[in-house]
Design a protein around this motif. Structure first.
Motif, mmCIF file in Angstrom:
data_model
loop_
_atom_site.group_PDB
_atom_site.id
_atom_site.type_symbol
_atom_site.label_atom_id
_atom_site.label_comp_id
_atom_site.label_asym_id
_atom_site.label_seq_id
_atom_site.Cartn_x
_atom_site.Cartn_y
_atom_site.Cartn_z
ATOM 1 N N GLY A 93 0.900 -1.100 -0.087
ATOM 2 C CA GLY A 93 0.000 0.138 0.011
ATOM 3 C C GLY A 93 0.834 1.146 0.089
ATOM 4 O O GLY A 93 2.131 1.095 0.177
ATOM 5 N N GLU A 94 0.435 2.576 -0.280
ATOM 6 C CA GLU A 94 0.995 3.925 -0.184
ATOM 7 C C GLU A 94 1.561 3.848 1.332
ATOM 8 O O GLU A 94 1.406 3.494 2.208
ATOM 9 C CB GLU A 94 0.239 4.879 -0.634
ATOM 10 C CG GLU A 94 -0.800 5.290 0.459
ATOM 11 C CD GLU A 94 -2.150 4.787 0.199
ATOM 12 O OE1 GLU A 94 -3.069 5.542 0.552
ATOM 13 O OE2 GLU A 94 -2.389 3.654 -0.664
ATOM 14 N N GLN A 95 2.415 4.620 1.182
ATOM 15 C CA GLN A 95 3.364 4.916 2.374
ATOM 16 C C GLN A 95 2.278 5.519 3.408
ATOM 17 O O GLN A 95 1.613 6.534 2.988
ATOM 18 C CB GLN A 95 4.494 6.014 2.303
ATOM 19 C CG GLN A 95 5.267 6.215 3.457
ATOM 20 C CD GLN A 95 6.307 5.195 3.791
ATOM 21 O OE1 GLN A 95 6.703 4.428 2.823
ATOM 22 N NE2 GLN A 95 6.620 4.784 5.030
ATOM 23 N N LEU A 96 2.313 5.399 4.765
ATOM 24 C CA LEU A 96 1.470 6.046 5.761
ATOM 25 C C LEU A 96 2.053 7.125 6.219
ATOM 26 O O LEU A 96 3.317 7.392 6.724
ATOM 27 C CB LEU A 96 1.297 5.127 6.896
ATOM 28 C CG LEU A 96 0.195 5.415 7.819
ATOM 29 C CD1 LEU A 96 -1.140 5.807 7.512
ATOM 30 C CD2 LEU A 96 0.185 4.840 9.178
ATOM 31 N N GLY A 97 1.539 8.509 5.649
ATOM 32 C CA GLY A 97 1.887 9.647 5.937
ATOM 33 C C GLY A 97 1.990 10.089 7.293
ATOM 34 O O GLY A 97 1.014 9.635 8.079
ATOM 35 N N VAL A 98 3.064 10.874 7.764
ATOM 36 C CA VAL A 98 3.072 11.037 9.115
ATOM 37 C C VAL A 98 2.657 12.806 9.152
ATOM 38 O O VAL A 98 3.258 13.522 8.700
ATOM 39 C CB VAL A 98 4.408 11.079 9.824
ATOM 40 C CG1 VAL A 98 4.489 11.526 11.279
ATOM 41 C CG2 VAL A 98 4.832 9.700 9.729
ATOM 42 N N VAL A 99 1.396 12.967 9.593
ATOM 43 C CA VAL A 99 0.868 14.358 9.975
ATOM 44 C C VAL A 99 1.346 14.980 11.272
ATOM 45 O O VAL A 99 1.203 14.269 12.072
ATOM 46 C CB VAL A 99 -0.534 14.331 9.699
ATOM 47 C CG1 VAL A 99 -1.169 15.841 9.890
ATOM 48 C CG2 VAL A 99 -1.139 13.720 8.402
ATOM 49 N N THR A 100 1.884 16.082 11.012
ATOM 50 C CA THR A 100 2.345 16.561 12.409
ATOM 51 C C THR A 100 1.360 16.626 13.443
ATOM 52 O O THR A 100 1.699 16.450 14.797
ATOM 53 C CB THR A 100 2.802 18.080 12.014
ATOM 54 O OG1 THR A 100 1.964 18.958 11.484
ATOM 55 C CG2 THR A 100 4.274 18.124 11.215
ATOM 56 N N ASN A 101 0.032 17.024 13.201
ATOM 57 C CA ASN A 101 -0.840 17.266 14.447
ATOM 58 C C ASN A 101 -1.484 16.000 14.966
ATOM 59 O O ASN A 101 -2.406 16.052 15.533
ATOM 60 C CB ASN A 101 -1.615 18.519 14.068
ATOM 61 C CG ASN A 101 -2.750 17.984 13.095
ATOM 62 O OD1 ASN A 101 -2.480 17.109 12.165
ATOM 63 N ND2 ASN A 101 -3.743 18.769 12.943
ATOM 64 N N TRP A 102 -1.109 14.761 14.433
ATOM 65 C CA TRP A 102 -1.639 13.632 14.499
ATOM 66 C C TRP A 102 -1.277 13.348 16.164
ATOM 67 O O TRP A 102 -0.163 13.479 16.469
ATOM 68 C CB TRP A 102 -1.217 12.364 14.002
ATOM 69 C CG TRP A 102 -2.229 12.254 12.733
ATOM 70 C CD1 TRP A 102 -3.204 12.652 12.366
ATOM 71 C CD2 TRP A 102 -2.039 11.269 11.670
ATOM 72 N NE1 TRP A 102 -3.956 12.372 11.077
ATOM 73 C CE2 TRP A 102 -2.953 11.435 10.703
ATOM 74 C CE3 TRP A 102 -0.920 10.302 11.423
ATOM 75 C CZ2 TRP A 102 -3.198 10.538 9.300
ATOM 76 C CZ3 TRP A 102 -1.099 9.571 10.186
ATOM 77 C CH2 TRP A 102 -2.271 9.754 9.229
#
Length: 1465
Positions: free
Chosen positions: A353-362
């Motif tokens: 699957g696509e890369q699991l993005g890291v969102v700063t405010n998660w």
């Protein structure tokens, strides 16, 4: 001398169909060449229809498809069966058909209530609701297949129709629409259906399939489907017919909806390689086969050596033989089809699957997200709940969710137990028990648990103590160590309560403390208390329950890091943003409903509109109206919800779905959901719905969300679609076909692999080897966001959660473990995932895989609107002869006739044969609303299968076609040489064969001081006792409290009998020889009425009275016996007299046709002028009527001589004399039970303590307490009494012991029955009451039948009853071979007591009527002074011959007259 009787009873009705030993008898196809017989009527079209009544006596539930009993064949039936088998050689199909309307116990009968006032219900009941099963494409395919059937020579002929022997009452009462059923979560099938007949396959390369799949059908109704969502895939433990089989809930396609996985794993793209691996052989196989000879020198004589070897040979078979299943020896081994399609593509590559993005405010954890929104946006709406009118009931804001969750967390940790010993500590498991209409309370409790660091286990609300599957849920709670259940106030009040107001312990559940989580019941946490909020780690966050194919319930553990990662992956895949509105129709306790509606929504501060199932039932459009009202961006539904909306919308205005950017179809993994999606799009495209909005997803409890179609703005990109050959799919091969073909399955993609996950498909069985690109396999996922284990089950966890797929070279795909999803499918072009079924719905028949959902869809496509009630249909398989066989169970509409049912069933068989090329073993129809339900109203599949196997399904129509599916029949039986006339002339012992005969003590040679012997007739014995011992008590009747309700001395009985005789002669104006029906409850009145008849010279017939709560089914049996026995008068009590003439009785029978009814509560005062004395001892004393296990009513004639001989025989066997006391707890209406209750005390003078079995329903301990209190040494009971005590007193042995119950004085406890001993029941009874002093050897059984009411009975002296184990394979050849306990193919058989004095037994060949050797299985023949003198009349089978009572052997002792019992032994 044979030590005892090996008795086996195979009711031909249905039991014999499941028996491996007897199945062969009537399944012989062309291997037998006997002449045809007129006993089986073959119709012109070549189908034999055998019609049996499964009507049972006295309203007791009949057992169908009983799995335990092989032998004791009623010979009458066995002969018919034998002849039928031999005639069937040239018949393509054999149908067995049963009509059983009355066989349904009242508690499982569909309620007859007025229809609901709701307009939706009204509309549905008219039939339009059933349109959801209509699929143009599949229905056309099925109709085409049926048409083809008519053109060609029919392989599956239409069965001909027979009339019932007894007119049955039809269920013509209207049953209201199923409010808790049909289209519910794991239940009834829905959606339109599509199926498929024969297809020819070529090997089409992948490129062709790729292009077709992507550009394939953009048309919107390529296929239709019958979707049955199966949220919890309900299922149950299942015993099997011969082996133990496990089957899953496939009445409805279980939910496959929402599971994500994610791990950051570096995996190289695997290179395909083609090394084949050979399976290792067992190293010691050769060793075991050597070494039976002894190395010897040549000087030793060969004969001596032979003797030495013989002595060395073990007497038992070598150990190895006990563990080898002689499959080849027994069955024809089917060869694989040489033309079957095989996979030809290259080895697949693992799909990332696509890369699991890291969102700063998660947030670092879900609790941290809740804290953030609860403090910075406390007024933001979190969850809106609806009432049943569709009005907002309650809005839970993030502020309230945060404060209330804290309150719950504080109270769980600090207010349960004491400060020193808290009941719940961090890491403990607690149950969440909340109803489906209260998501807010459940959400607060769930987050309260997360904050307290305890592990929530959300489960369904138990509605009754016997909910389907409830016991397994209890087992899960017990294994999780749950001691506290959180619930809401309303739910707590609605739980079942005991009379003291306490919540009873549910069956199989641990002891729970119920804790209400409403704020008003909770203490406020101190200001300085604050939950400890950590970053997500590997601690368990929650446990989701999962129901397996066999009905067992497992707990899937999800860690906090998996929970958070799953929410992140869903957020990324679905593009969730803050403050979006989402409408959720799904169950919020588990699966997609939980992941989107409770967890991911909080991480993103979304607003969830929760639609309860109760609102959907009233207004199926409610979710669409809420989407419009709240301008919701996302909706989570199942295909059934789309279907309901279609049925209900009727051009409703003001619908605008343009706000929707994502419509998540939770059961998108069910291939049949595609038709609901297409039909929904067709209708609502004009209302603003865009094609790209529909997003099917695939999920499983173990792998969470497996794949989901991403929402897109590109309306030009059509969804992926494939038209696959169903024939290819049965071999696990992908072959593209054209939509014009009948046997195709159209599948839609469920989108791409989840972000951060890797997916591959592996072969479903054996080592997890990667599939080829054109091969169907089980999808496996490697990610952080998956479940981690089955709680407490390390072995099963390893098989499911720690899978290492390997390439063909043997190299592992990854160093990280994969999780099995339980979904069957493949990864198509462009990384699109396609699912074609579930492992749980897989049925492997003759090496080919069939999916239960596909069979359901085909069955529903055959005139679904006319027939199946709300689409409620279950498909599962049972094991017969080492292979799976398909069983279909459906609820029929209340208004359908037997003719409709039969036509529909025949057409279903043909359609399935054409489309799937597979035969159906059994098709059973049950009345509407009678199948067990899951909590959300769907069919509970494993419970249904369990009922089928136990014989408790109570169908109203059954169609069995073993010939179409059982093709691996056993090899022909070897005929054993018989003992011939010459052997008998030479003597009993010829070539080691002894004639199988035995006898009890000789009555004539026994000397005893029996004064009663001076009298030929029982009436004389009673007069003699009334003169010599007038005040001696003969009978004592106990009531339900254990106190004496009534008693009779000799003189009291004599005087009452005289008054009744006067009444019969004067009021009844009866002559001697007239028949009188005695309709009394078990008690003293029955005994007095019997002797009154003898004093008047009348012939009594005892009849069980109708049940006051069940007159409709029990009264016709009473009427039938009264009519068939030609009773001139009917005697009864005042109470029953009123019942017979009541309005309810008039509805069941014609009350004007009763003979004169005499009420014995008011007797005349005078005595008769003289007491009748029979002129001849061979005249009729009484008639004994009984309804047999096959539903046949048979009455036998008992003469005065036989009655006296019978009593004398029992007196000698049981050593009965006036100072003895005997406790009797059984029904006194026929057979040995009647003799013990009414006759023996008068003949022998002992005191009988009478305990009516009906009193045990209110006080199960009554019988045993009476036995203990009166210090009784001998007691008689029935199996139903023993079962009632075993079930009702199982948990009370300690309290009974405290009450002083002592069974140590019991010398014999005899079960009276006309059947093979039920070993399991008698053993469990013995074990259960061993602690109360019951000697295990005290429990024994008797055996009698219609021709002789008691052949065997355990006496006071003599050896203990024994249990032997016989080889079932030898039984197939009519031989008795004793084997060790526990050896394969062994069948335990218990001795049925000792042969009574004056009884002789011989085992005879039922065909040649010659005597058999003692190791042969044959019919039991009996010669005795107390044989019945003949059938009075037989109702239901006039072909029974008179030779049952006066048969002679064809050689040997040809002078003795024998009676044929019809039992094998």
């Amino acid at each position: 001398m044979i030590p005892g009787w090996i008795l086996m009873r195979a009711q031909f009705s249905l039991r014999v169909t499941l028996k491996i030993a007897r199945l062969w008898e009537w399944l012989k196809v062309s291997k037998s060449s006997r002449k045809k017989d007129s006993n089986l009527n073959f119709k012109a079209n070549g189908a034999a229809v055998v019609r049996c009544r499964l009507q049972h006596s006295e309203g007791a539930p009949r057992r169908m498809l009983h799995s335990g009993n092989i032998g004791v064949c009623d010979i009458r039936e066995a002969a018919v069966r034998e002849r039928a088998a031999s005639t069937a050689g040239n018949r393509p199909l054999f149908y067995f058909r049963f009509g059983v309307d009355q066989a349904l116990p009242p508690e499982r009968r569909a309620p007859v209530t007025p229809s609901s006032s709701s307009r939706y219900h009204r509309r549905r009941s008219s039939g339009s609701r059933d349109e959801r099963y209509r699929s143009d494409v599949h229905t056309e395919a099925v109709q085409a297949a049926l048409a083809k059937h008519k053109e060609r020579k029919m392989a599956v002929p239409m069965p001909s129709k027979r009339r019932s022997l007894v007119v049955q009452t039809s269920m013509d009462a209207y049953t209201p629409p199923d409010t808790s059923s049909g289209s519910e979560d794991e239940g009834s099938v829905q959606g339109d259906s599509q199926g498929t007949p024969t297809s020819s396959q070529g090997s089409i390369n992948m490129e062709h399939w790729i292009s077709q799949a992507i550009h394939g059908s953009t048309t919107s109704t390529t296929s239709s489907s019958s979707t049955q969502s199966g949220g919890s895939g309900a299922a149950h433990r299942l015993a099997d017919v011969m082996a133990q089989t496990h089957i899953e809930n496939h009445s409805a396609p279980p939910d496959v909806t929402t599971y994500t996985s994610e791990h950051s794993i570096q995996v190289e793209r695997p290179q395909g390689s083609t090394t084949s691996r050979t399976a290792p052989k067992y190293g010691n196989a050769e060793l075991m086969e050597t070494g039976d000879g002894v190395p010897v020198s040549s000087r030793v004589s060969a004969k001596i050596q032979q003797l030495v070897n013989t002595l060395k040979r073990p007497k038992r078979p070598p150990l190895r033989e006990f563990f080898v299943d002689d499959f080849e020896e027994l069955l024809e081994v089917q060869q694989p089809d040489p033309n079957q399609p095989k996979p030809e593509g290259a080895q697949m590559l693992a799909m990332r699957g696509e890369q699991l993005g890291v969102v700063t405010n998660w947030p670092p954890s879900l609790e941290a997200a809740l804290q953030r929104w609860g403090t910075i946006s406390p007024k933001a709406p979190c969850l809106t709940t609806m009432d049943t009118n569709g009005k907002p009931l309650y809005i839970l804001t993030y502020g309230k969710l945060w404060t209330r969750s804290m309150k719950v967390a504080y109270n769980i940790l600090h207010k349960l137990g004491t400060k020193q010993e808290p009941m719940v500590r961090p890491g403990d498991r607690v149950a969440l028990v909340f109803p489906n209409n209260d998501p807010a309370a459940s959400m607060v409790a769930f987050y309260g648990c997360l904050l307290a660091e305890v592990v929530p286990v959300p489960i369904e609300v138990p509605l009754t103590r016997k909910d389907a599957g409830s016991q397994q849920i209890g087992f899960l709670l017990g294994s999780c160590g749950v001691t506290v259940a959180l619930t809401s106030d309303a739910c707590h009040k609605g739980l079942p309560k005991s009379p003291t107001g306490e919540i009873p312990q549910f069956k199989g559940w641990p002891k729970l403390l119920w804790f209400v989580t409403e704020s008003k019941h909770l203490s406020k946490p101190p200001r300085d208390w604050f939950p400890h909020i950590k970053d997500a780690n590997n601690d368990t966050a929650y446990i989701e329950y999962k129901t397996c194919k066999d009905g067992s319930v497992l707990g899937v553990t999800v860690t906090r890091i998996a929970l958070l990662t799953h929410c992140q992956a869903l957020t990324q895949a679905c593009g969730y943003t803050e403050a979006e509105t989402i409408v959720n129709v799904l169950d919020f306790k588990k699966d997609v409903g939980l992941w989107h509606g409770i967890l991911t929504s909080v991480m993103n501060m979304m607003h969830v509109i929760s639609i309860p199932y109760s609102l959907m039932k009233v207004n199926p459009l409610s979710w669409i109206q809420k989407v419009c009202q709240y301008k919701a961006k996302v909706a989570c539904v199942k295909s059934r919800d789309m279907h309901w909306a279609l049925v209900a919308h009727r051009d409703q205005r003001d619908i605008n779905l343009s706000s929707l950017r994502m419509l998540i179809v939770a059961d998108g993994a069910n291939p049949w959901s595609i038709s609901s999606c297409d039909a929904f799009l067709n209708v609502f495209q004009s209302k603003g719905l865009r094609q790209e909005v529909i997003c099917p997803c695939a999920s499983s409890p173990e792998a969470l969300t497996v794949a989901i179609r991403r929402p897109t703005d590109d309306s030009n990109q059509p969804p992926g679609r494939g038209v696959l050959s169903m024939h290819g799919l049965t071999y696990g091969v992908i072959r593209v076909d054209s939509e014009e073909k009948l046997s195709v399955l159209t599948v839609q993609d469920v989108g791409l692999v989840m972000p951060g996950a890797i997916m591959c498909s592996v072969k479903p069985d054996g080592i997890p080897q990667l599939c080829r690109t054109d091969e169907i396999g089980e999808l496996c996922v490697c990610a952080i966001a998956t479940g981690t284990s089955y709680y407490g089950l390390s072995g099963m966890t390893k098989n499911t959660f720690e899978v290492f797929p390997v390439m063909s070279s043997g190299a592992p795909v990854s160093e990280y473990p994969f999780v099995r999803t339980g979904l069957l499918g493949f990864v198509g072009p462009g990384g699109l995932v396609f699912v074609v079924g579930k492992m749980d719905g897989l049925m492997v028949v003759s090496g080919r895989r069939h999916n239960a959902d596909d069979i359901v869809a085909t069955a529903l496509a055959v005139e679904p609107m006319k027939f199946v009630y709300r689409g409620r249909i279950a498909v599962f398989s049972v094991t017969v002869l080492h292979d799976e066989r398909i069983v279909i169970v459906a609820e029929q509409r209340p208004d359908s006739t037997e003719e409709d049912s039969f036509q529909w069933m025949s057409r279903v068989l043909q359609a399935i044969d054409s489309i799937h090329q597979v035969g159906v073993y059994c098709l059973a129809l049950v009345p509407a609303n009678t199948l067990p339900k899951t909590p959300l109203g769907g069919i509970h599949l494993s419970e249904t299968k369990q009922l089928f196997l136990e014989g408790s399904l109570h169908p109203c129509n059954v169609l069995m076609c073993p010939h179409t599916c059982v093709t691996n029949l056993p090899k022909p039986r070897q005929k054993q040489p018989e003992i011939g006339p010459a052997s008998v002339m030479v003597g009993n012992l010829v070539s080691g064969k002894r004639i199988a005969q035995a006898s009890g003590r000789d009555l004539g040679q026994i000397e005893d001081n029996d004064q009663a012997r001076k009298f030929l007739f029982l009436s004389e014995v009673l007069q003699w006792r009334a003169q010599t011992t007038p005040d001696h008590v003969l009978y004592t009747l106990l009531n339900c409290r254990g106190t004496i309700a009534n008693s009779l001395t000799c003189v009291q009985l004599h005087k009452r009998a005289e008054k009744i005789a006067v009444m019969l002669m004067e009021r009844g104006r009866l002559q001697d020889g007239d028949h009188v029906a005695l309709v009394y409850p078990p008690g003293i009145d029955l005994i007095a009425a019997f002797y009154g008849c003898l004093y008047a010279g009348c012939v009594p017939i005892t009849v069980r009275p109708p049940h006051p709560q069940n007159i409709a089914t029990t009264l016709p049996t009473v009427k039938m016996i009264v009519e068939v026995s030609r009773s001139a008068c009917l005697m009864t009590t005042q109470l029953i007299c009123k019942l017979l003439r009541s309005r309810e009785a008039a509805a069941a029978v014609d009350v004007r046709a009763w003979p004169p009814i005499l009420d014995t509560d008011d007797l005349p005062k005078k005595r008769p002028a003289q007491i009748y004395k029979p002129s001849n001892p061979d005249t009729l004393a009484y008639l004994d009527f009984s309804v047999s296990t096959t539903g046949m009513l048979a009455g036998v004639k008992m003469s005065h001589a036989a009655t006296s001989a019978f009593c004398r025989s029992i007196k000698l066997q049981c050593e009965l004399y006036p100072s003895r006391e005997v406790a009797i707890c059984l029904d006194p209406y026929c057979g040995l039970g009647f003799v013990l209750w009414c006759l023996c005390s008068v003949y022998s003078g002992h005191q009988s303590i009478l305990i009516p079995p009906s009193e045990l329903e209110t006080n199960p301990a009554l019988w045993l307490l009476a036995v203990s209190q009166y210090k009784v040494r001998d007691t008689f009971c029935s199996y139903s009494v023993m079962e009632l005590c075993t079930k009702g007193l199982g948990s009370q042995t300690e309290s009974l012991k405290a009450r002083g119950l002592d069974l140590s004085r019991v010398r014999t406890c005899v079960v009276v029955a006309e059947e093979r001993p039920r070993i399991a029941l008698t053993q469990s009874f013995s074990k259960l009451f061993k602690d109360l002093g019951l000697h295990p050897r005290a429990v024994s059984t008797s055996f009698g039948c219609r021709v002789n009411l008691a052949i065997c009975l355990q006496g006071t002296s003599g050896p203990d009853p024994t249990t032997v184990y016989v080889d079932m394979r030898a039984l197939r050849h009519d031989r008795v071979r004793l084997v060790e306990r526990g050896s394969p193919h062994s069948l335990p058989l218990m001795e049925s007591g000792k042969i009574l004095p004056g009884v002789r037994i011989i085992i005879a060949n039922p065909e040649t009527k010659g005597p058999l050797g003692d190791s042969h299985l044959g019919e039991i023949w009996v010669h005795s002074a107390h044989n019945a003198s003949g059938y009075f009349t037989i109702y239901g089978d006039e072909s029974l011959q008179s030779d049952h009572f006066n048969s002679r052997l064809s050689f040997g002792d040809t002078q003795t007259v024998w009676a044929r019992t019809g039992y094998l032994g």
